[in-house]
Design a protein around this motif. Structure first.
Motif, PDB file in Angstrom:
ATOM      1  N   GLU A  56      -5.417   0.401  -2.138  1.00  0.00           N
ATOM      2  CA  GLU A  56      -5.013  -0.151  -0.789  1.00  0.00           C
ATOM      3  C   GLU A  56      -5.846  -1.450  -0.419  1.00  0.00           C
ATOM      4  O   GLU A  56      -7.048  -1.335  -0.311  1.00  0.00           O
ATOM      5  CB  GLU A  56      -4.777   0.906   0.023  1.00  0.00           C
ATOM      6  CG  GLU A  56      -4.076   2.159  -0.216  1.00  0.00           C
ATOM      7  CD  GLU A  56      -4.557   3.097  -0.952  1.00  0.00           C
ATOM      8  OE1 GLU A  56      -3.720   3.874  -1.586  1.00  0.00           O
ATOM      9  OE2 GLU A  56      -5.818   3.200  -1.088  1.00  0.00           O
ATOM     10  N   PRO A 100      -0.339  10.185   5.029  1.00  0.00           N
ATOM     11  CA  PRO A 100      -1.156   9.110   5.266  1.00  0.00           C
ATOM     12  C   PRO A 100      -1.063   8.395   6.253  1.00  0.00           C
ATOM     13  O   PRO A 100      -0.216   7.911   6.826  1.00  0.00           O
ATOM     14  CB  PRO A 100      -1.095   8.276   3.976  1.00  0.00           C
ATOM     15  CG  PRO A 100       0.574   8.571   3.723  1.00  0.00           C
ATOM     16  CD  PRO A 100       0.749   9.995   3.889  1.00  0.00           C
ATOM     17  N   ASN A 109       0.972  -1.129   0.045  1.00  0.00           N
ATOM     18  CA  ASN A 109      -0.116  -0.036   0.053  1.00  0.00           C
ATOM     19  C   ASN A 109       0.856   1.219   0.117  1.00  0.00           C
ATOM     20  O   ASN A 109       0.688   2.153  -0.663  1.00  0.00           O
ATOM     21  CB  ASN A 109      -1.076  -0.026   1.349  1.00  0.00           C
ATOM     22  CG  ASN A 109      -1.923  -1.055   1.365  1.00  0.00           C
ATOM     23  OD1 ASN A 109      -2.112  -1.713   0.352  1.00  0.00           O
ATOM     24  ND2 ASN A 109      -2.580  -1.392   2.419  1.00  0.00           N
ATOM     25  N   LEU A 135       1.015   4.219  -2.886  1.00  0.00           N
ATOM     26  CA  LEU A 135       0.716   5.578  -2.557  1.00  0.00           C
ATOM     27  C   LEU A 135       2.264   6.503  -2.850  1.00  0.00           C
ATOM     28  O   LEU A 135       1.900   7.560  -3.467  1.00  0.00           O
ATOM     29  CB  LEU A 135       0.444   5.625  -1.208  1.00  0.00           C
ATOM     30  CG  LEU A 135      -0.158   7.165  -0.724  1.00  0.00           C
ATOM     31  CD1 LEU A 135      -1.156   7.071   0.135  1.00  0.00           C
ATOM     32  CD2 LEU A 135       1.223   7.776  -0.278  1.00  0.00           C
ATOM     33  N   SER A 185      -5.386   9.058   0.906  1.00  0.00           N
ATOM     34  CA  SER A 185      -5.010   7.539   0.276  1.00  0.00           C
ATOM     35  C   SER A 185      -4.457   8.123  -1.229  1.00  0.00           C
ATOM     36  O   SER A 185      -4.555   9.186  -1.503  1.00  0.00           O
ATOM     37  CB  SER A 185      -6.131   6.793   0.245  1.00  0.00           C
ATOM     38  OG  SER A 185      -7.257   7.483  -0.374  1.00  0.00           O
ATOM     39  N   THR A 186      -4.234   7.023  -2.108  1.00  0.00           N
ATOM     40  CA  THR A 186      -3.850   7.257  -3.359  1.00  0.00           C
ATOM     41  C   THR A 186      -4.924   8.117  -4.001  1.00  0.00           C
ATOM     42  O   THR A 186      -4.579   8.857  -5.128  1.00  0.00           O
ATOM     43  CB  THR A 186      -3.605   6.022  -3.903  1.00  0.00           C
ATOM     44  OG1 THR A 186      -2.384   5.137  -3.158  1.00  0.00           O
ATOM     45  CG2 THR A 186      -3.093   6.043  -5.422  1.00  0.00           C
TER      46      THR A 186
END
Length: 402
Positions: free
Chosen positions: A275, A257, A41, A45, A240-241
């Motif tokens: 994620e 994050p 994750n 990101l 988050s992304t």
């Protein structure tokens, strides 16, 4: 809220948690972390953040500052770590990682300023002239100059209750001039919180008015600062992304994050995002009272972002049983100590002491008395426990069965 997502998107992790608990190597009352998923994750990101010229400082209060988790996040490419408070900063530096940001959500107490300066954070946020003076004096005593971020606010900005603070936008020019006069500190940029908030009606993240304030503050700072290209704009909240481009387009240079790295932002509960869910809460049935099963508590603090909802848990004695229907749970009142939670099985279903109980919710390990157990190898179907820690990142000598 995240149990369904856990079971659908990372069932191998849930099976591993049941198996390892039943084998006696994960204690009840544990936040269990999937290190493989956390590293993946983070890598995804950070790759996207680099494309947008964003610095990534990871927040680890939610997952309990466990050293193995810090290592996984660093391996995933984070530029450093943000510490919610001094209790968070210590294990970050003790593990040999970069302390990127300190003092934002929780200001550094006066008596701990000398220690904070010794940790050499990249950036230190202050809410007032007095706090700037303390940071500068502490840094000067260490023979260094500390880059400071100023938290700024204006009318109409949004805060969580009890999170208010900062310099009024109208006072910012004087604050920048004051920092410039200090020996031991430099003005480096601005911050706010929250920059984003989850909107339940649209099931999306929205920019808060705080970001408009930050943009106006940046315009003021550019006129005073003299080096606009170096001005840092720190914009944490619901990261988050999925939201990185939104933050970059709003002017952010730094993102932080936390839940995003464990796949548990509010958006992750309603959408399938890049994620994977990487954290669960594990308990076990402690006893039965008149046939009603109760499981151990200690970590039953649920981040209240969604308000009240029916909590459910999976009960299993074997990994194959994670497919059984989740059981409703009567959670203890927030005003009570969470010694236990009561399970409410339907029909004729029965339970026994020692069975594994798996929850999926947004965790905040640092405000609980839960363990943090880190599991590696889930992605390769060879899960193993690499360590158990408390919420301060201290190792716990959990004795495995003979």
């Amino acid at each position: 809220m995240f149990l369904r997502t856990l079971l659908q998107r990372n069932p191998g992790f849930v099976r591993a948690a049941v198996d390892l608990h039943q084998a006696g190597v994960i204690p009840a009352n544990s936040y269990v972390l999937d290190l493989d998923a956390i590293e993946a994750n983070t890598a995804g990101l950070c790759s996207h953040a680099r494309d947008l010229d964003l610095t990534v400082y990871a927040m680890t209060k939610q997952i309990g500052r466990a050293p193995a988790a810090l290592d996984a996040i660093a391996a995933g490419g984070a530029d450093g770590f943000v510490a919610v408070d001094m209790a968070c900063a210590r294990p970050i530096v003790r593990r040999g990682h970069s302390l990127g940001h300190l003092g934002h959500l929780v200001q550094v107490p006066r008596g701990e300023a000398p220690e904070a300066a010794g940790l050499a954070p990249d950036y230190w946020t202050v809410f007032s002239r007095n706090k700037a003076d303390e940071a500068a004096a502490a840094a000067r005593s260490r023979g260094r100059s500390q880059p400071l971020l100023v938290r700024v606010f204006d009318d109409g900005d949004e805060f969580y209750a009890g999170h208010e603070g900062g310099i009024p936008l109208s006072d910012l020019p004087a604050m920048i001039d004051h920092i410039a006069s200090l020996d031991g500190a430099t003005f480096a940029g601005l911050t706010t919180f929250p920059a984003l908030l989850y909107d339940g009606s649209s099931q999306s993240a929205r920019i808060t008015p705080n970001m408009s304030t930050l943009a106006r503050a940046a315009a003021v700072a550019h006129r005073r600062h003299g080096a606009p290209s170096q001005l840092q704009l720190n914009a944490p909240g619901t990261t988050s992304t999925e939201v990185l481009r939104l933050l970059a387009e709003a002017g952010a240079t730094q993102v932080e994050p936390g839940h995003g790295l464990s796949g548990t932002t509010p958006l992750h509960a309603v959408r399938e995002l890049p994620e994977l869910p990487a954290v669960l809460y594990l308990s076990e049935i402690a006893h039965l009272h008149h046939g009603v099963p109760l499981c151990f508590g200690g970590g039953l603090y649920i981040d209240p972002v969604f308000g009240d909802y029916q909590v459910r848990a999976v009960v299993a004695d074997d990994p194959s049983e994670i497919a059984t229907p989740p059981v409703p749970v009567e959670m203890p009142s927030p005003a009570a100590i969470d010694y236990y939670a009561k399970l409410v099985p339907a029909g004729e279903r029965t339970f026994k002491e020692g069975s594994t109980v798996i929850f999926g919710f947004r965790v905040q390990a640092f405000v609980t008395r839960a363990f943090v157990a880190c599991v590696a190898g889930v992605a390769h179907r060879r899960p193993r426990v690499v360590g158990v820690w408390n919420g301060f990142g201290d190792p716990v000598q959990f004795e495995e069965p003979a």
